[in-house]
Write an enzyme that holds these catalytic residues in place. Structure first.
Site, PDB file in Angstrom:
ATOM      1  N   HIS A 148       0.776  -4.309   6.512  1.00 14.24           N
ATOM      2  CA  HIS A 148       0.373  -3.805   5.155  1.00 14.24           C
ATOM      3  C   HIS A 148       1.810  -4.087   4.302  1.00 14.24           C
ATOM      4  O   HIS A 148       1.722  -3.600   3.244  1.00 14.24           O
ATOM      5  CB  HIS A 148       0.030  -2.430   4.978  1.00 14.24           C
ATOM      6  CG  HIS A 148      -0.884  -1.994   3.774  1.00 14.24           C
ATOM      7  ND1 HIS A 148      -1.933  -3.160   3.323  1.00 14.24           N
ATOM      8  CD2 HIS A 148      -0.831  -1.242   2.908  1.00 14.24           C
ATOM      9  CE1 HIS A 148      -2.428  -2.708   2.285  1.00 14.24           C
ATOM     10  NE2 HIS A 148      -1.781  -1.303   1.983  1.00 14.24           N
ATOM     11  N   HIS A 257       3.429   3.323   3.856  1.00 17.97           N
ATOM     12  CA  HIS A 257       3.042   1.925   2.777  1.00 17.97           C
ATOM     13  C   HIS A 257       4.482   1.103   2.919  1.00 17.97           C
ATOM     14  O   HIS A 257       5.480   1.704   2.483  1.00 17.97           O
ATOM     15  CB  HIS A 257       2.529   2.251   1.737  1.00 17.97           C
ATOM     16  CG  HIS A 257       1.111   2.076   1.312  1.00 17.97           C
ATOM     17  ND1 HIS A 257       0.318   3.059   1.635  1.00 17.97           N
ATOM     18  CD2 HIS A 257       0.421   1.001   0.792  1.00 17.97           C
ATOM     19  CE1 HIS A 257      -1.007   2.742   1.219  1.00 17.97           C
ATOM     20  NE2 HIS A 257      -0.837   1.371   0.708  1.00 17.97           N
ATOM     21  N   SER A 308       3.332   6.722   0.959  1.00 19.17           N
ATOM     22  CA  SER A 308       4.226   6.047   0.267  1.00 19.17           C
ATOM     23  C   SER A 308       5.838   6.082   0.979  1.00 19.17           C
ATOM     24  O   SER A 308       6.209   7.194   1.409  1.00 19.17           O
ATOM     25  CB  SER A 308       4.561   6.503  -1.247  1.00 19.17           C
ATOM     26  OG  SER A 308       5.497   5.549  -1.874  1.00 19.17           O
ATOM     27  N   GLU A 494      -7.606   1.459   4.925  1.00 18.62           N
ATOM     28  CA  GLU A 494      -6.646   2.499   4.740  1.00 18.62           C
ATOM     29  C   GLU A 494      -7.025   3.998   4.765  1.00 18.62           C
ATOM     30  O   GLU A 494      -7.561   4.432   3.939  1.00 18.62           O
ATOM     31  CB  GLU A 494      -5.712   2.193   3.575  1.00 18.62           C
ATOM     32  CG  GLU A 494      -5.353   0.688   3.361  1.00 18.62           C
ATOM     33  CD  GLU A 494      -4.667   0.357   1.933  1.00 18.62           C
ATOM     34  OE1 GLU A 494      -3.767   1.059   1.637  1.00 18.62           O
ATOM     35  OE2 GLU A 494      -5.005  -0.668   1.226  1.00 18.62           O
ATOM     36  N   TYR A 534      -9.869   1.856   0.950  1.00 19.41           N
ATOM     37  CA  TYR A 534      -9.387   3.047   1.530  1.00 19.41           C
ATOM     38  C   TYR A 534     -10.730   3.973   1.860  1.00 19.41           C
ATOM     39  O   TYR A 534     -11.847   3.727   1.637  1.00 19.41           O
ATOM     40  CB  TYR A 534      -8.906   3.841   0.202  1.00 19.41           C
ATOM     41  CG  TYR A 534      -7.662   3.401  -0.161  1.00 19.41           C
ATOM     42  CD1 TYR A 534      -6.299   3.887   0.127  1.00 19.41           C
ATOM     43  CD2 TYR A 534      -7.441   2.106  -0.831  1.00 19.41           C
ATOM     44  CE1 TYR A 534      -5.056   3.505  -0.314  1.00 19.41           C
ATOM     45  CE2 TYR A 534      -5.893   1.586  -1.316  1.00 19.41           C
ATOM     46  CZ  TYR A 534      -5.047   2.308  -0.942  1.00 19.41           C
ATOM     47  OH  TYR A 534      -3.662   1.925  -1.069  1.00 19.41           O
ATOM     48  N   ASP A 669      17.076 -18.576   8.193  1.00 15.57           N
ATOM     49  CA  ASP A 669      15.929 -17.667   7.098  1.00 15.57           C
ATOM     50  C   ASP A 669      15.342 -16.599   7.143  1.00 15.57           C
ATOM     51  O   ASP A 669      14.881 -16.052   6.685  1.00 15.57           O
ATOM     52  CB  ASP A 669      15.324 -18.792   6.459  1.00 15.57           C
ATOM     53  CG  ASP A 669      14.034 -19.176   7.050  1.00 15.57           C
ATOM     54  OD1 ASP A 669      13.858 -18.886   8.266  1.00 15.57           O
ATOM     55  OD2 ASP A 669      13.476 -20.217   6.535  1.00 15.57           O
ATOM     56  N   SER A 671      16.854 -14.120   9.095  1.00 21.30           N
ATOM     57  CA  SER A 671      17.936 -13.333   9.263  1.00 21.30           C
ATOM     58  C   SER A 671      17.889 -12.166   7.977  1.00 21.30           C
ATOM     59  O   SER A 671      17.437 -12.649   6.963  1.00 21.30           O
ATOM     60  CB  SER A 671      19.397 -13.786   9.263  1.00 21.30           C
ATOM     61  OG  SER A 671      19.344 -14.668  10.197  1.00 21.30           O
ATOM     62  N   THR A 674      20.308 -13.221   5.019  1.00 19.39           N
ATOM     63  CA  THR A 674      20.049 -14.440   4.241  1.00 19.39           C
ATOM     64  C   THR A 674      18.917 -14.419   3.120  1.00 19.39           C
ATOM     65  O   THR A 674      18.060 -13.813   3.473  1.00 19.39           O
ATOM     66  CB  THR A 674      19.867 -15.633   4.978  1.00 19.39           C
ATOM     67  OG1 THR A 674      18.849 -15.541   5.873  1.00 19.39           O
ATOM     68  CG2 THR A 674      21.056 -15.762   5.941  1.00 19.39           C
TER      69      THR A 674
END
EC number: 3.5.1.23
Length: 735
Positions: A148, A257, A308, A494, A534, A669, A671, A674
């Protein structure tokens, strides 16, 4: 001696030899018989030992599923302005296969760094698995779940509502997901070995809050009193090891979330759950680059509907005062000013803080896990028409689900990502102006749908909107996997905190009361197989905040799902899964039916006197630990590279080795340290900035930053994509 006597002698000798031979034969047969009896006994003992030894066949695999990182919408916030323009972290599909050697039954659980699993994605994955493995991996024993993250590419849906917010059907997006998911399953399949699974649980503090506490308070006080928090803080972890105790992987579920990266972000990112995976895998796969190594650490979603990661809570961004009220609105500026914030100074730090908390608890639980999961592997799956379910509450009362519809508060968004036009959460009455606009453009909801969804004021009657294709799914997957006393409920949306608790209790009771299982652990695994928005409780539905307005099948949606999952649990407990009706199959709309609203990227061009990969702004000569090294290159559109970069990299950080004279790749890329920023300019020009946030743990020495990509040209009116690369000047990293 006469010949006759010689013959008699021979006859006597023959008799003696025959007797001796017979005796030898008896001895030999007896010996052989005794040997086989002994061998049979030994075999029986060995078989009994095998039967009494509890183990599974376990495989784990990880594969890149990033997709396009530029010029496509990000999926999650439904913000039309939020298009991808670079890369924060790569996205991965992580697959686990568990088989019972005594029955040959097996299950597959996949969690991918995407917003949610769409029905189109699942159907295509299952179709390809069938062509590759026959009937080994099917609808009923494969679960696909999304973490998600709200910062993954969109465009892999087949129903109109999500097609609109995704700018249509984007083949590079869904192809990358299909390829990555299948590859992760392939790797898990090839890596299967005998092993054991241990389960552990623990609470993660300071990492989630309820973003709709007013809705939660509508649930019965007696029910709420049974829980110490209005969110589920428990992380459930499965530790998988081989028979020598070496780690294979971990699979966990936690309700939060992944919205630490907010709706102003334009970088593709796996968010906080992805960062937890990154930390765990980096620790276990010592010496490997990010995304490489055999150990797989997956952090899957759970009942996160009202949960959240922005733990500072909702505040008015213009005044700083709290807006934790039923409507999530501010005195000045209204609901658009009410937003939640994470614990860090920016979204990157907030992502790291939440991800670190989750990782820390998972590491502790993995280290201390001692309770072993034992028992058979089982599974049950059905398709159900969620628009037409009768829920039997008791002998005299029943309820019904509805055709899909979204309420007014859907347009308000949440405090994690606000909506538009000053729609507010908690709206229980329609507006004449918006009703008139809806009726004129989309059609008026029928009286039946309005009555069924009461008290939801309907903004979009999606179940009655079928052009150009249906706007929402009717046919939905419900599915349970069981490993011994662990049940994984694969929910297609959800679930809010209390919804998830009710589902867990119902499935646990059904499994324990119907069959012989005791002390069952039930996990709610979210965002699985098809997306149906939901699922709130009936009580939460009445106050119509965002989550309730997005409960698309009406006020009895949760009760319908609980009824369906109880049916699956009962079938597993009674060993009668083969008697379950499969249900009506969902449609799989062809690519020809699915329209892309995304314009093709133009032919790439370069500024005068430059070539692709040339350096526009070079690095400095030296940096200290903790600094940011940056270089800007002439680039093509990164969308050109989506197919070629699957499992590859857009950038590297390389260190010079004095002993060998070679440049060694230290970071890529994927990582955490970075970032790749793509800057779109007019007339096909663009550039990328490669940034390396030099960690305090980096080795001192000489480095360079490199960039890889593809530029687009037309040859005989057909697009041709040509690779290019560029490199910064060397620079020193010192204390």
């Amino acid at each position: 001696m006469s010949s006759r006597n010689r013959r008699n002698t021979c006859s006597s000798l023959t008799i003696v030899l025959s007797v001796l031979f017979a005796l030898m034969t008896v001895v030999a047969v007896t010996f052989i018989a005794l040997f086989f009896v002994k061998a049979e006994k030994a075999s029986t003992v060995e078989l009994n030992v095998t039967e009494s030894t509890s183990y599974y066949l376990i495989g784990a695999g990880r594969a890149d599923c990033t997709g396009p990182i530029a010029d496509v919408p990000l999926m999650g916030y439904a913000n039309p302005e939020q298009t991808a323009a670079g890369l924060h972290t790569r996205l991965y599909s992580r697959a686990f296969i568990v088989a019972d050697p005594s029955t040959a039954k097996r299950v597959v659980f996949v969690t991918a760094d995407i917003g949610m699993v769409s029905q189109k994605l699942r159907l295509e994955v299952i179709k390809r698995l069938k062509s590759k493995y026959g009937d080994l991996y099917r609808q009923d024993n494969v679960v696909l779940s999304g973490t998600h993250t709200h910062s993954g590419p969109a465009g892999y849906f087949q129903y109109t509502l999500c097609l609109i917010t995704s700018k249509g059907y984007i083949k590079p997006s869904i192809n990358a997901l299909i390829h990555g998911i299948i590859k992760s399953i392939d790797i898990a399949h090839k890596n299967m070995k005998a092993g054991r699974i241990f389960i552990n649980k623990g609470e993660v503090e300071g990492s989630n809050i309820n973003r709709s506490p007013y809705s939660y308070l509508q649930n019965p006080q007696g029910e709420r009193a049974r829980y110490k928090s209005n969110t589920d803080k428990e992380l459930v972890l499965l530790k998988m090891v081989d028979l020598d105790g070496h780690g294979i992987g971990i699979l966990s579920w936690f309700a939060v979330h992944p919205v630490s990266m907010n709706n102003t972000n334009h970088l593709v990112s796996s968010d906080n759950m992805g960062y937890a995976s990154y930390l765990f895998e980096q620790e276990k796969n010592t010496g490997s680059l990010t995304g490489e190594g055999p150990f797989v650490a997956a952090f899957a979603s759970s009942n996160l509907g009202d949960v959240s990661s922005n733990t500072m809570g909702p505040h008015c961004v213009n005044t700083g005062e709290t807006c934790n009220n039923p409507e999530s609105t501010c005195p000045i500026g209204g609901p658009s000013m009410c937003m939640s914030a994470g614990p860090g100074k920016d979204m990157f730090e907030s992502t790291a803080i939440i991800g670190q908390h989750i990782y820390n608890k998972a590491k502790e639980l993995s280290r201390t896990a001692t309770r072993e999961i034992k028992g058979p592997v089982s599974f049950a799956h059905q398709w159900v028409n969620m628009t037409d379910v009768t829920v039997q509450f008791n002998s005299t009362h029943s309820g019904h689900t509805c055709k899909p519809a979204l309420g007014y508060s859907f347009a308000a968004g949440t405090t994690d990502g606000v909506g538009a036009f000053n729609f507010t959460q908690g709206t229980i009455e329609g507006d004449p102006f918006w009703d008139a606009v809806r009726d004129m453009l989309l059609g008026k909801p029928s009286n039946e749908t309005r009555d069924c969804h009461h008290p939801k004021p309907i903004l979009f009657s999606t179940g009655e909107m079928n052009k150009p294709l249906p706007w929402h799914p009717e046919i939905v997957d419900v599915q349970i996997l069981t490993l011994g006393t662990l049940a994984i409920t694969a929910v297609p949306g959800e679930f809010t905190t209390m919804s998830g608790r009710r589902l867990r209790e119902a499935v646990k009771h059904e499994l324990e009361s119907t069959g012989s299982l005791k002390d069952v652990d039930v996990v709610v695994s979210g965002l699985c197989n098809v997306y149906t928005h939901y699922i709130t409780t009936y009580e939460e539905y009445q106050v119509q905040r965002y989550e309730a307005a997005s409960t698309i099948y009406g006020p009895h949606t949760l009760s319908a799902y609980i009824q369906q999952f109880k049916g699956l649990a009962k079938a597993i407990a009674e060993d009668s899964v083969n008697q379950l009706p499969k249900g009506p199959e969902p449609p799989n709309f062809s690519d020809k039916q699915l329209i892309s609203l995304l314009f093709p990227n133009p032919v790439d061009k370069t500024p005068a006197n430059t070539s692709f990969g040339d350096v526009l702004i070079d690095v400095q000569g030296s940096y200290r630990l903790g600094d940011i090294a940056e270089v800007t290159f002439v680039s093509g559109n990164p969308r050109n590279s989506v197919a070629s970069m699957a499992g590859g990299t857009f950038l590297t950080v390389e260190k010079y080795e004095n002993d060998t004279g070679n440049w060694i790749v230290m970071y890529n890329d994927a990582s955490w340290d970075t970032r790749l920023y793509w800057n779109k300019a007019p007339k096909g020009n663009s550039n990328v900035t490669v940034a390396w946030h030099i960690p305090r743990t980096a080795e001192l020495g000489i480095y360079k930053l490199r960039h890889f990509g593809h530029f687009k040209r037309l040859q005989f009116l057909k697009p041709v994509f040509t690779p290019y690369e560029g490199s910064s000047s060397p620079f020193e990293v010192r204390k």
